[in-house]
Each structure stands twice: as C-alpha cells, then as structure tokens.
Design an enzyme around this catalytic site. Sequence first.
Site, PDB file in Angstrom:
ATOM      1  N   THR A  65       0.852  -1.185   0.000  1.00 31.91           N
ATOM      2  CA  THR A  65       0.000   0.000   0.000  1.00 31.91           C
ATOM      3  C   THR A  65       0.894   1.244   0.000  1.00 31.91           C
ATOM      4  OG1 THR A  65      -0.172  -0.033   2.400  1.00 31.91           O
ATOM      5  CG2 THR A  65      -1.894  -1.190   1.160  1.00 31.91           C
ATOM      6  N   ALA A  96       8.399   1.790   4.715  1.00 30.25           N
ATOM      7  CA  ALA A  96       9.414   0.731   4.600  1.00 30.25           C
ATOM      8  C   ALA A  96      10.597   1.192   3.747  1.00 30.25           C
ATOM      9  CB  ALA A  96       8.789  -0.527   4.005  1.00 30.25           C
ATOM     10  N   TYR A 149       1.284   4.146   1.759  1.00 28.29           N
ATOM     11  CA  TYR A 149       1.952   4.621   2.976  1.00 28.29           C
ATOM     12  C   TYR A 149       2.885   3.571   3.568  1.00 28.29           C
ATOM     13  CZ  TYR A 149      -0.868   8.860   3.013  1.00 28.29           C
ATOM     14  OH  TYR A 149      -1.436  10.059   2.694  1.00 28.29           O
ATOM     15  N   CYS A 150       2.510   2.315   3.461  1.00 28.53           N
ATOM     16  CA  CYS A 150       3.379   1.241   3.969  1.00 28.53           C
ATOM     17  C   CYS A 150       4.661   1.164   3.140  1.00 28.53           C
ATOM     18  CB  CYS A 150       2.644  -0.096   3.966  1.00 28.53           C
ATOM     19  SG  CYS A 150       1.245  -0.109   5.113  1.00 28.53           S
ATOM     20  N   THR A 151       4.522   1.339   1.837  1.00 28.75           N
ATOM     21  CA  THR A 151       5.688   1.337   0.957  1.00 28.75           C
ATOM     22  C   THR A 151       6.594   2.520   1.277  1.00 28.75           C
ATOM     23  OG1 THR A 151       4.424   0.221  -0.769  1.00 28.75           O
ATOM     24  CG2 THR A 151       6.443   1.351  -1.454  1.00 28.75           C
TER      25      THR A 151
END
Length: 162
Positions: free
Chosen positions: A42, A49, A44-46
């Site tokens: 997703t 990370a 924001y997760c990308t």
Amino acid sequence: MLQTGQLAPAFTLPDADMEMFAFDSLRGRQHAVLFFYPKDGTPYCTLEATEFSDHEEEFNRLNCVICGVSRDDCLRHADFRDKNGLSIRLLSDEDGEVCKKYGVAQMKEKDGHRKLCVVRSTFIIDKSGIIRHAFYDVNPKGHAAEIYRLVKELNGKEKVAC
C-alpha cells in the site's frame, strides 16, 4: 498499549525468507526499531518501509536493527521487499499475536464483518530490551528521519552513562 520504560515483549517470527527471527537475540547486543504497518504494497506502507530501508546503514552505524512487522505472509513480504528494493527485515505475524502483545491490533468492522487491523506504530527499544519510545498511529512521511534522531540521542545518552 505499551509505554516507555516497559520491557518489550519477546517473540519469534519468520521473515521474508522464512527464516525464524528471535527478537530476544538482540538483547544485550543491539538497539532495535520495531515498526508495525498494515499491509505490504500500500502507498503509505511502501513509503515507510522504503524510508527505513534507505537509512538502514545509518541505523546500523548506531548499532541499531530495523524490523518491520505486518500480518502479511512470508511470500508476500518477499515480493514486497524485492519489488521495492528493501533491505530491512520484514517479519510475518499472520495470526496477529505479536501485534496484540504490542497493542497495535484493533478490531474494525467493515461490511458487517469484524477484522483485526494493524495500527501503524513504531517502538525504539534499547539494548536491554526496554521500550524507550512508543509511537502509535504514525504518519509515515519523514518518520524514519525522526526515529533516527531519537536513536542517535539514545546512543549519546548511553555513551555518557558509561
């Protein structure tokens, strides 16, 4: 929710390569940044990370390991890592037990179904296994830089104490 000054809960989880990682193996040796995120791939997760991965060497120089945790399985973690060129360790908590221990799991209702969801959260844990900072409901943009600053401060305090 966990608080500053508490002992970080111990756990063992598989990583993207299906190798088991025991969090307690860091105790007495290295600081840790443990960040929980909702789902691989997703936006924001990308972003989160990728930012942690981009600064991993700087964290390593401070004797600090970075681990990301989500409920995605190991294969999805491997795809996410490879697609985005991530170098940080991604841990799979499929059953959500570690998420529950860290207080980042919330039950949410969608379309009449209850589902366990992960609140984006980050913990800075010192070499002794003590939580020095706990952040819940994190905004990922610029978050890695702020966490780096706090780890750097933690290292400075450690040197003064010696």
